[in-house]
Write an enzyme that holds these catalytic residues in place. Structure first.
Site, PDB file in Angstrom:
ATOM      1  N   HIS A 180      15.342 -19.044   6.147  1.00 50.61           N
ATOM      2  CA  HIS A 180      14.774 -17.950   6.915  1.00 50.61           C
ATOM      3  C   HIS A 180      15.247 -16.589   6.399  1.00 50.61           C
ATOM      4  CE1 HIS A 180      12.877 -16.185  10.476  1.00 50.61           C
ATOM      5  NE2 HIS A 180      13.949 -15.435  10.623  1.00 50.61           N
ATOM      6  N   ASP A 195      13.053  -3.578  13.602  1.00 50.14           N
ATOM      7  CA  ASP A 195      12.752  -3.373  12.179  1.00 50.14           C
ATOM      8  C   ASP A 195      12.044  -2.044  11.964  1.00 50.14           C
ATOM      9  OD1 ASP A 195      13.844  -5.554  10.908  1.00 50.14           O
ATOM     10  OD2 ASP A 195      12.085  -6.813  11.132  1.00 50.14           O
ATOM     11  N   HIS A 215       8.561 -15.893  14.878  1.00 52.49           N
ATOM     12  CA  HIS A 215       9.619 -16.425  15.739  1.00 52.49           C
ATOM     13  C   HIS A 215       9.131 -17.763  16.286  1.00 52.49           C
ATOM     14  CE1 HIS A 215      13.385 -15.029  18.050  1.00 52.49           C
ATOM     15  NE2 HIS A 215      13.602 -14.896  16.759  1.00 52.49           N
TER      16      HIS A 215
END
Length: 763
Positions: free
Chosen positions: A56, A129, A107
Site C-alpha cells: 500500500h 492530502d 480505502h
C-alpha cells in the site's frame, strides 16, 4: 518487563527472533533490511520498514508500470502543472492566479472490515492530502462499488459506507458533488471505497512535503496518537481476505471529523501566517511515513524524540506509536523563530501541538525513546528504497474464450412492447436506477459554490465569485469492459470521464487515477494491471492531458476470487464562467412554449458486449468492449465547449454510456419531468441497437429550434456526426422508428420504477 530494544542492543544481539512475517514482510525483504543496516533492525525499525515497504505504501509491485506516466508531458491544455506525480496531490494552473489540486485514493479493505469508519477515514485522509499542498479543500466525490444489491452483506456494508462518507464530509462542510455507485458479484466481500478531494489555492500558496534547514523544528499537531489503525491501511490493504473475511477491527482507523475541521482551519491560518517551511499529512504508516518522507525529501536528516508525542493511550510501545494510523494529525517543519507563533495559532484553534524533533544535516533519521535510540536509519531506505518487483505477468488462458463469447448471439427484444419492457427493466436495475437514497445523505450544496452535483454528468464548483471561474470533475470506470480488455477498458474509463466533464462545457485538463485490482502475485492480474497502465498512458498522450498522481490498490480479492479490474479515472476540467455551464438535462416546457430539439452527437454501432443490457437481462459477460476512438472524443469535447461555454447554443447535454441512448433519454426526461418524442431512424437500422448499444464518443444534446442550423454547421466543422432525433414536451417518453410508433412510457411510471429500487432494497 521487556527491556527496550535499542540500536545498541540490536548490534549486540544479532540472532534475536523477530516477527517480520507477522508484519507482512517476506524473508528476502527482512534480509535486505539487515543488509541495509549492517545489523538486525530494532523492533521500532522493523515496524517502520514493515509499514513503509508494504504494498500500500511502497507500490513495490506497481512502480515499474507507473513509471511510464512520466513519459506524458506535464502540461495541460491551459498551462503548466505546478506539482505532479510524487507529491501528496497534483496541482494545476487554471488561470487568474488560481491553482487547483485533486486526487483520488482508496480505502477498500478497511471499509469492508468496519464500513462506517473505513469510509469516513478514507474521506479524512484524502482531504488532508489536499490540505498538505497548501490548498483549501472545497469538494469531495466518492466512487463506490459493492456486491449484488440483494446480497445480505451488501445491506451491511452499503449503509455503513454511505453514512461514513456523508457523516465525515458533512461535518467538514464539504459538498459531495459526484461519484458512482456500482454493484457486481465480484465486489462481494471486497467493496471498493475510493475517495476524491478537490482543493483551491493561489499559486504562491503552494507547499511541499520536505524537511530542510538544519535546526528547523519538527512539530506534530492535531489529534493525539492512539492504538487505532495500527498496521491499518498499510498492512491491511496489502493482503487478500480469507473466505471467512477478516477479524481486524482494531486495524481500522477511527475518525473525528470535528477535529479534522479544526485542523483544516488551523493549518490554513498557519500557511497564511507564513510559519510553515514544510508539511506532511498523516495517512497510511502514520509517524513512520511522515518522518521518513519529510526527511528523505529534504536535507536528509531528522532527530525525533518519540516520547514527546502526545498519546491517547500511555501504554503504547514505540513500535505501536510508529505504526499507529490515528487520524487528524499533521507534521510541520518550522523555523525556530516561528515556533511560538505556530503554537499560538494552534492553541487558538484548540489544536494540540508539540515539538517532537528537529531537522539535522547528517542524513540520518534518528528516533529516541526516553533517551535511548530506537531508530537510526537512512530515511531514503525507508521511504523510497523499498523492494521493486517485476511480478510475472501473463495474458490468462481464458481471455480468448471470454472475448469470443460475443453478446451478438443473445436473444434480444424486437417488438415495441418488448423494447418498452427492456427500457423499464434497465432503468430500474441497480446500476442504472436513481441513487438519491445514497446522495441525499450527502450535503451537495454546503458553502454555496456547488454549480452541478448528482445526478449531473459531472460535478462543478465555482472557484471565484467575481469572475465565476470554476472546475468540473468526474470519476468513471466500467469494470466489465476492463475484464474484457484491460487496455481498452482503462481508455474507456478515461474517455467516459473526459466526456462527462466536456458535457458541462469545461475543458478537460488532467487526470488522477485509482487503480483497483486483485492480487499482484497472480500473473493474470498483473497482466491486467500492466495493460491498464499502458492504455492510460497511450490515451493521455493522444488526448494531450497528464496524469497528476493517484493511487494503486492491489490484493482486492477474497481467496482466489479477484474483483473486476477497476481502473477508476478522475478527470478535472476548467470552466471560464460557471453561469454558462451546460446542464445534463433539457429544460421543462411550460404552457404553449415550443419544445427544444433533441439531437445525438456521435456515431452508433452495434456494440453490446459488456453492456448493461447483457449484464442485467442475460447475466452475460463476454466479447469485446466498445471501440475506443479518442480522436472522436477530443473532437466531441471541443464541439461541446464551443457550442456550450462559448456560444451557449446547448440547453442540455447528457453523455451516452451505461444503458446507451435509452438510459440517457430516461435520465434527461425525468430530471425536469419533461417528455420527449424521438425517432430512431437516423441512429441505427435496428431500433434495439439504437437504444441499447454503448458505443462511445456520443452525447445527447438539446437546443432551441432556432439554433439547430448553427449546431449542424458547428458539428460539421468539428467532424462530429449529428442526428436529429425529435422534440421535447409532454409527459411521456415516446419512441418511433421507420415512421411508426414503437412505444411510449408515461414519465410518472418511469420515475416510479427508476426511484424505487434502492429504497426497497435498503428498507
Amino acid at each position: 518487563m521487556v527491556a527496550l530494544d535499542t540500536v545498541s542492543v540490536a548490534a549486540e544481539d544479532p540472532g534475536r527472533e523477530q516477527p517480520w512475517a507477522d508484519l507482512g514482510l517476506k524473508a528476502d525483504e527482512y534480509q535486505r533490511i539487515r543488509e541495509i543496516l549492517g545489523r538486525r533492525p530494532t523492533g521500532a525499525e522493523l515496524a517502520m520498514y514493515s509499514v513503509m515497504w508494504s504494498e500500500h505504501c511502497s507500490y513495490k509491485s506497481s512502480k515499474v508500470h507507473l513509471k511510464q506516466f512520466s513519459e506524458i508531458p506535464q502540461v495541460t491544455p491551459v498551462g503548466a502543472m505546478l506539482a505532479g506525480i510524487g507529491e501528496n496531490a497534483g496541482v494545476l494552473d487554471i488561470g487568474q492566479g488560481y491553482a487547483v489540486t485533486f486526487k483520488v485514493e482508496s480505502h477498500n479493505h478497511p471499509s469492508y472490515v468496519e464500513p462506517h469508519q473505513g469510509a469516513a477515514t478514507g474521506v479524512g485522509g484524502i482531504v488532508r492530502d489536499i490540505l498538505a499542498m497548501g490548498a483549501r479543500p472545497i469538494a469531495v466525490m466518492d466512487p463506490l462499488r459493492f456486491g449484488p444489491l440483494d446480497a445480505p452483506d451488501t445491506r451491511r456494508v452499503l449503509p455503513g459506507v454511505v453514512s461514513g462518507v456523508g457523516g465525515y464530509g458533512n461535518c467538514l462542510g464539504l459538498p459531495n458533488i459526484g461519484g458512482e455507485v456500482v454493484f457486481d458479484e465480484s465486489y462481494l466481500g471486497n467493496p471498493l471505497v475510493n475517495a476524491l478531494c478537490v482543493g483551491v489555492l493561489r499559486h504562491e500558496d503552494l507547499h511541499l512535503a520536505k524537511a530542510s534547514g538544519a535546526g528547523n523544528q519538527v512539530i506534530l499537531y492535531g489529534a493525539r496518537t492512539g492504538g487505532d489503525g495500527i498496521g491499518g491501511a498499510s498492512i491491511l490493504a496489502s493482503v487478500t481476505f480469507d473466505e471467512d473475511g477478516p477479524a481486524k477491527r482494531p486495524s481500522v482507523q477511527v475518525g473525528d471529523p470535528f477535529m479534522e475541521k479544526l485542523l483544516i482551519e488551523c493549518t490554513l491560518e498557519l500557511f497564511q501566517a507564513g510559519v510553515v517551511a514544510g508539511i506532511q499529512d498523516f495517512g497510511a504508516a502514520g509517524i513512520s511515513c511522515a518522518t521518513s518522507e519529510l526527511a528523505a525529501a529534504g536535507d536528509g536528516g531528522m532527530h525525533v524524540e518519540l516520547d514527546k508525542v502526545l498519546l491517547r493511550d500511555p501504554r503504547l510501545s514505540p513500535e505501536e506509536i510508529l505504526m499507529s494510523e490515528s487520524q487528524e494529525r499533521m507534521m510541520a517543519v518550522v523555523e525556530p523563530g516561528d515556533v511560538a507563533t505556530f503554537l499560538e495559532i494552534c492553541q487558538r484553534w484548540d489544536v494540540e501541538a508539540t515539538v517532537v524533533g528537529e531537522v539535522t544535516g547528517n542524513g540520518r533519521l534518528v528516533i529516541d525513546w526516553h533517551g535511548e535510540t530506537v531508530v537510526d536509519v537512512d530515511p531514503r531506505t525507508v521511504a523510497h528504497d523499498g523492494p521493486v518487483y517485476r511480478r510475472p505477468l501473463a495474458r490468462p488462458d481464458w481471455q480468448d474464450t471470454l472475448q469470443a463469447d460475443d453478446a451478438g448471439s443473445l436473444a434480444r427484444p424486437a417488438s415495441g412492447d418488448e423494447l418498452r419492457a427492456t427500457l423499464l427493466r434497465l432503468a430500474a436495475s441497480p446500476n442504472l436506477c436513481d441513487k438519491s437514497w445514497v446522495t441525499d445523505q450527502y450535503d451537495r450544496y454546503v458553502r454555496g459554490n456547488t454549480v452541478l452535483a448528482q445526478p449531473s454528468d459531472s460535478g462543478m464548483i465555482r472557484i471565484d465569485e467575481t469572475t465565476n471561474l470554476g472546475v468540473a470533475v468526474s470519476t468513471d470506470c466500467n469494470g466489465r469492459f476492463a475484464k474484457l480488455d484491460p487496455y481498452a477498458g482503462a481508455q474507456l474509463a478515461l474517455a467516459e470521464s473526459y466526456r462527462n466533464v466536456a458535457t458541462s462545457g469545461a475543458v478537460p485538463l488532467a487526470i488522477s487515477d485509482c487503480l483497483n485490482f486483485g492480487s499482484p502475485e497472480d500473473p493474470a492480474v498483473m497482466w491486467q494491471f500492466a495493460e491498464a497502465c499502458r492504455g492510460l498512458k497511450d490515451a493521455c498522450l493522444e488526448l494531450g492531458i497528464p496524469v497528476t498522481g493517484g493511487n494503486v490498490s492491489l490484493y482486492n480479492q477474497t481467496a482466489e476470487n479477484a474483483i473486476l479490474p477497476t481502473p477508476v479515472v478522475a478527470v478535472l476540467g476548467v470552466v471560464d464562467d460557471v453561469t454558462r455551464r451546460t446542464p445534463s438535462a433539457w429544460p421543462s416546457v411550460e404552457g404553449e412554449q415550443p419544445g427544444h430539439r433533441v439531437l445525438l452527437l456521435g456515431e452508433t454501432r452495434e456494440e453490446l458486449s459488456g453492456s448493461e443490457w447483457a449484464h442485467v437481462v442475460h447475466g452475460h459477460l463476454g466479447g469485446l468492449p466498445p471501440a475506443v476512438d479518442l480522436a472522436a472524443e477530443k473532437r466531441l469535447a471541443e464541439l461541446l465547449h464551443e457550442a456550450g461555454q462559448q456560444l451557449q447554443l446547448l440547453t442540455g447535454a447528457h453523455d451516452l454510456s451505461d444503458g446507451g441512448l435509452a438510459q440517457a433519454l430516461v435520465e434527461a426526461s425525468i430530471s425536469n419531468m419533461c417528455g420527449v418524442e424521438v425517432a430512431l431512424d437516423g441512429v441505427h437500422a435496428d431500433p434495439f441497437v439504437a437504444l441499447f448499444s454503448e458505443s462511445t464518443a456520443r452525447v445527447l444534446v438539446s437546443v432551441a429550434a432556432d439554433d439547430v442550423d448553427r449546431l449542424v454547421e458547428l458539428a460539421g466543422r468539428h467532424g462530429v456526426p449529428l442526428t436529429d432525433l425529435g422534440r421535447t414536451g409532454g409527459d411521456v417518453l415516446a419512441v418511433g422508428h421507420a415512421g411508426a410508433d414503437l412505444f411510449d412510457v408515461n414519465l410518472l411510471e418511469l420515475r416510479s420504477r427508476w426511484m424505487a429500487t434502492l429504497p426497497l432494497a435498503m428498507a
